[in-house]
Design an enzyme around this catalytic site. Structure first.
Site, PDB file in Angstrom:
ATOM      1  N   ARG A 113      20.050 -25.752 -22.726  1.00  0.00           N
ATOM      2  CA  ARG A 113      19.542 -24.379 -22.744  1.00  0.00           C
ATOM      3  C   ARG A 113      20.079 -23.613 -23.942  1.00  0.00           C
ATOM      4  NH1 ARG A 113      15.460 -25.364 -21.012  1.00  0.00           N
ATOM      5  NH2 ARG A 113      16.272 -27.466 -21.089  1.00  0.00           N
ATOM      6  N   ASP A 142       1.754 -30.447 -16.454  1.00  0.00           N
ATOM      7  CA  ASP A 142       3.032 -30.039 -17.022  1.00  0.00           C
ATOM      8  C   ASP A 142       4.149 -30.533 -16.098  1.00  0.00           C
ATOM      9  OD1 ASP A 142       4.841 -28.780 -18.637  1.00  0.00           O
ATOM     10  OD2 ASP A 142       4.508 -26.774 -17.814  1.00  0.00           O
ATOM     11  N   GLU A 143       5.330 -30.768 -16.635  1.00  0.00           N
ATOM     12  CA  GLU A 143       6.485 -31.184 -15.816  1.00  0.00           C
ATOM     13  C   GLU A 143       6.125 -32.349 -14.890  1.00  0.00           C
ATOM     14  OE1 GLU A 143       9.216 -29.787 -16.563  1.00  0.00           O
ATOM     15  OE2 GLU A 143       9.011 -27.616 -16.853  1.00  0.00           O
ATOM     16  N   GLN A 166      14.832 -34.597 -17.359  1.00  0.00           N
ATOM     17  CA  GLN A 166      14.911 -33.254 -16.777  1.00  0.00           C
ATOM     18  C   GLN A 166      14.352 -33.207 -15.361  1.00  0.00           C
ATOM     19  OE1 GLN A 166      14.376 -29.710 -19.406  1.00  0.00           O
ATOM     20  NE2 GLN A 166      13.553 -31.216 -20.832  1.00  0.00           N
ATOM     21  N   LYS A 179       7.139 -28.600 -25.924  1.00  0.00           N
ATOM     22  CA  LYS A 179       6.272 -29.151 -24.898  1.00  0.00           C
ATOM     23  C   LYS A 179       5.116 -28.219 -24.525  1.00  0.00           C
ATOM     24  CE  LYS A 179       7.547 -28.260 -21.013  1.00  0.00           C
ATOM     25  NZ  LYS A 179       7.802 -27.953 -19.611  1.00  0.00           N
ATOM     26  N   THR A 180       5.446 -26.973 -24.241  1.00  0.00           N
ATOM     27  CA  THR A 180       4.407 -26.030 -23.825  1.00  0.00           C
ATOM     28  C   THR A 180       3.409 -25.802 -24.955  1.00  0.00           C
ATOM     29  OG1 THR A 180       6.097 -24.956 -22.507  1.00  0.00           O
ATOM     30  CG2 THR A 180       4.021 -23.798 -22.748  1.00  0.00           C
TER      31      THR A 180
END
Length: 741
Positions: free
Chosen positions: A611, A221-222, A254, A37-38
């Site tokens: 994670r 983002d997010e 998320q 994503k980043t």
DNA sequence: CCAGTTTACCTTTTT
DNA sequence: GGTAAACTGG
């Protein structure tokens, strides 16, 4: 800068490539955990710049954490030489602060406005209640704080809040009074930063037009973590969708911040209101082995409200997930330590290992076990640097230098270190301030007698500080203030003040490196009106409020990483332990009462599982000390949601073979004394009818559960049972048909 | 009237 | 276990 930069795009998969190279228009990218994503977000910015579709000053990118913002900047400067300073990249709060500093006049704020963090806000509210003589039993400050923030995050000023009875009318009245107090003192809280800058854009056409024309690309983002106000802020800035192209990246699975106003519904709203032509899904996961992903997918499938997504990987299945059932939390911690030792014998580094838990309170047992075993560890969470009391005290003095009318800061340090200004004097001062509608500092002249003389002494101290600080560089100002205030002296005389003294020195160091950093990247002469000439002090105080510091974990040494699941979001580790998988803990009991609460907890579990790269351990304990009392828990439903073939049980599955009480004993003491203690306590309490606390039971209607408490005897005997699916209930044994499970 | 001591209360997550 | 309000002695 090359017109087409193939190296920018190399290594992207088809979906990532499609997202990065979308023509400038609104886009929603559903980016699963570990899907890059980043990378997509930063490459998108780099691509827009490289293609000449935008200049740096046309870009606004917003994140939720300072860490994410910094990472984006770092990656971007690594990709191409670009003046990142003219881009607006930061957190919502950081960008709003920037906007308000540049337009403080239009926003109705003093140039030197200060930012209240939540503890400052709480004390401001307490002070308000006191000055208005409001019963804080009837209006608990915390409730009021939540009430105010929730409404601000909905974009509602007091006048817009509906009130239907005396109680709610009073709360609205207090909300209004709180706003007046903040305005008078020249302070803004976190939510106010957002609301105030939203209103600035909404009401001030020149300012709005300026930014609408400037920002051609807004990247978020997010996105699943945005609240209603943030959504409206974005919409306004993009001229209702007619202006800047909004590139939103998020993952509804998320979304774990609904409790603070985040609204996943914004993703649907965005798709609809911005007429997003297509939604791109990033589902290939580059992080975890297959079994881990299968478990994550299986868990999240139990949620009803999803946009829908299924992660997959080209990596193999990997190892099964290891499950451990402990007799107690202590036992769980001891097992984790043993397992970590074994991992290290296999050549694993400590820093590859993360211990995750639902709530901070759980870290203590783990820390204790790690400490006793001599295993280095780092805890993320807990007090952060700028939240420590000695630091807040020092900052309060600094705030008073910038703005003597900051009553929150004034009240905090007026008698710390103690200088003979007692409750009585302060009461008189508060009365005078209310009477004259002025700040505490201004009210000093209205006093008489002893109160006046002691407070004038304090006022004189502030004046001397200000004079002494004039012209000095920031670190020396702080050093001077710490000395003159008597803080240093106070902690020197305190037997346990050594750490605090060191922290105060650290504050001076922090200021020095802050100043150095600012010098390296000076705020370029912005084309925005009135480029903020805030001065070092204000900039540093803002920095302290908005970036409370790195959760107090030192870098460098090889240490096991401990953190809450929330704190782990966005991170990844080769080996992950998720501990405390118990009903009431994870999912947390408070969440069970909220609508969609369990779904949020499940998303939290999904975040936790994803994670892990290679190996995942899951553990739970039958008994756990929490808030000073023993609790008897049953295994988390989330563990039941993972298909058995993915799991490898390290302990025998006796869950249907008898009571927790029975198999604690069956283990013959090899699992420590904790179960035995529970056993003895239960026996001593003379439990009725053969039932014991800690025992598993069946009920026709409620299903399986564990007895967690008992009272009375004979016909009056009642037990409290924690049911897996029906929650906790008190049952009369004479009536309810309970059978040992 | 103030300062040190004891008690109470809390903790799900945090920009 | 840690802080902030209530208490009590000086």
């Amino acid at each position: 800068m090359s017109v087409s930069s193939p190296h920018l795009l190399s290594g992207l998969n088809a979906e990532q490539l499609a997202a990065v190279t979308l023509e400038p228009r609104h886009a929603l990218i559903l980016a699963g955990a570990g899907s890059g994503k980043t990378r997509v977000l930063t490459t998108r910015i780099a691509w827009l710049l490289a293609q000449g579709l935008a200049g740096p000053h046309n870009i606004l990118a917003v994140t939720f954490t300072n860490k994410a913002a910094k990472e984006m900047l770092a990656r971007l400067s690594a990709m191409l030489p670009v003046n990142t300073r003219s881009m607006w990249i930061g957190t919502f709060h950081g960008l709003c602060n920037r906007l308000l500093r540049a337009h403080h006049r239009e926003a109705g704020l003093p140039q030197m406005f200060q930012i209240l963090d939540q503890s400052d806000q709480l004390s401001a509210i307490k002070r308000l209640l006191k000055s208005l003589n409001v019963d804080d039993e009837k209006f608990p400050p915390r409730d009021l704080q939540h009430f105010i923030n929730a409404h601000k995050e909905q974009g509602e000023r007091p006048a817009a809040v509906e009130a239907w009875d005396d109680y709610s009318r009073k709360r609205v009245e207090l909300y209004a009074a709180y706003e007046q107090q903040c305005q008078r003192e020249g302070v803004v809280d976190f939510a106010e930063l957002l609301l105030r800058s939203f209103e600035l854009l909404e009401r001030n056409e020149p300012v709005r037009n300026h930014y609408q024309q400037r920002f051609r690309h807004i990247l978020v983002d997010e996105f699943q973590d945005t609240n209603k106000l943030q959504y409206r802020w974005l919409k306004l800035l993009s001229d209702g969708g007619a202006g800047a192209a909004v590139f939103a990246v998020g993952d509804d699975d998320q979304s774990i911040y609904a409790f603070r106003g985040a609204d996943v519904g914004n993703m649907h709203a965005f798709e609809r209101e911005f007429a997003v032509p297509e939604v791109i899904r990033l589902e290939q996961n580059y992080r975890s082995q297959g079994n881990i992903l299968d478990a994550a997918n299986a868990i999240i499938k139990h949620n009803e409200t999803r946009l829908g997504k299924n992660l997959w990987t080209e990596a193999g299945s990997g190892e099964p997930l290891c499950v451990f059932e402990a007799a107690s939390d202590l036992e769980e911690a001891r097992w984790i330590v043993e397992e970590i030792r074994a991992l290290m014998r296999d050549g694993r580094a400590r820093s590859e290992i993360a211990l995750l838990y639902r709530s901070n309170a759980q870290s203590r047992v783990l820390e204790h076990a790690l400490f006793s075993a001599g295993l280095p560890y780092r805890v993320y969470g807990g007090l952060r640097f700028f939240e420590r009391q000695e630091i807040k005290h020092a900052l309060a003095y600094l705030r008073l230098l910038a703005n003597p009318d900051d009553d929150t800061a004034f009240a905090r340090v007026v008698n710390f270190p103690t200088r003979g200004i007692g409750a009585r004097s302060l009461e008189q001062l508060a009365d005078a301030a209310r009477l004259h509608q002025c700040s505490l500092h201004q009210a000093i002249v209205h006093l008489a007698g002893k109160a006046q003389s002691v407070l004038q002494n304090f006022s004189g101290l502030l004046d001397r500080m200000r004079e002494g600080a004039a012209g000095l560089p920031l670190p020396e100002v702080i050093d001077h203030v710490v000395e003159l205030s008597g803080l240093r002296e106070h902690y020197r005389n305190d037997r346990e003040g050594q750490d605090r003294l060191a922290n105060l020195d650290e504050l001076v160091t922090a200021a020095a490196s802050f100043v150095a950093e600012e010098d390296r990247r000076p705020i370029a002469a912005d084309d925005d009106a009135a480029a903020a000439d805030e001065g070092e002090l204000i900039a540093f105080l803002t920095h302290a409020a908005l970036e409370a510091g790195d959760h107090q974990a030192e870098d460098g040494d090889d240490a096991v990483q401990l953190m809450t699941v929330h704190a782990a979001k966005g991170l990844e580790f080769n080996i992950v332990f998720i501990s405390g998988l118990e009903e009431g803990l994870f999912p947390h009991e408070n969440a069970l009462l909220e609508t969609r609460g369990v779904e949020e907890e499940r998303r939290l579990m999904y975040v936790a599982v994803t994670r892990a790269r290679q190996r995942l351990y899951l553990s739970f304990a039958q008994t756990r000390m929490l808030h000073g009392q023993t609790r008897y828990n049953i295994v988390s439903r989330f563990l039941d949601e993972i298909p058995q073939p993915l799991l490898k049980w390290l302990t025998p599955q006796l869950r249907n073979a008898g009571s927790a009480y029975a198999f604690g004993a069956a283990r013959n003491g090899s699992y420590g004394n904790d179960t035995r203690k529970a056993e003895i306590a239960a026996l001593q309490r003379d439990e009725p009818s053969g039932f014991a606390v800690g025992q598993s039971v069946m009920h026709d209607k409620f299903g399986r559960g564990v007895i967690i408490n008992a009272e009375g005897s004979g016909q009056d005997a009642r037990v409290q049972v924690n049911f897996t699916h029906a929650g906790s209930k008190w049952l009369a044994l004479a009536v309810a048909k309970l059978t040992p499970a």
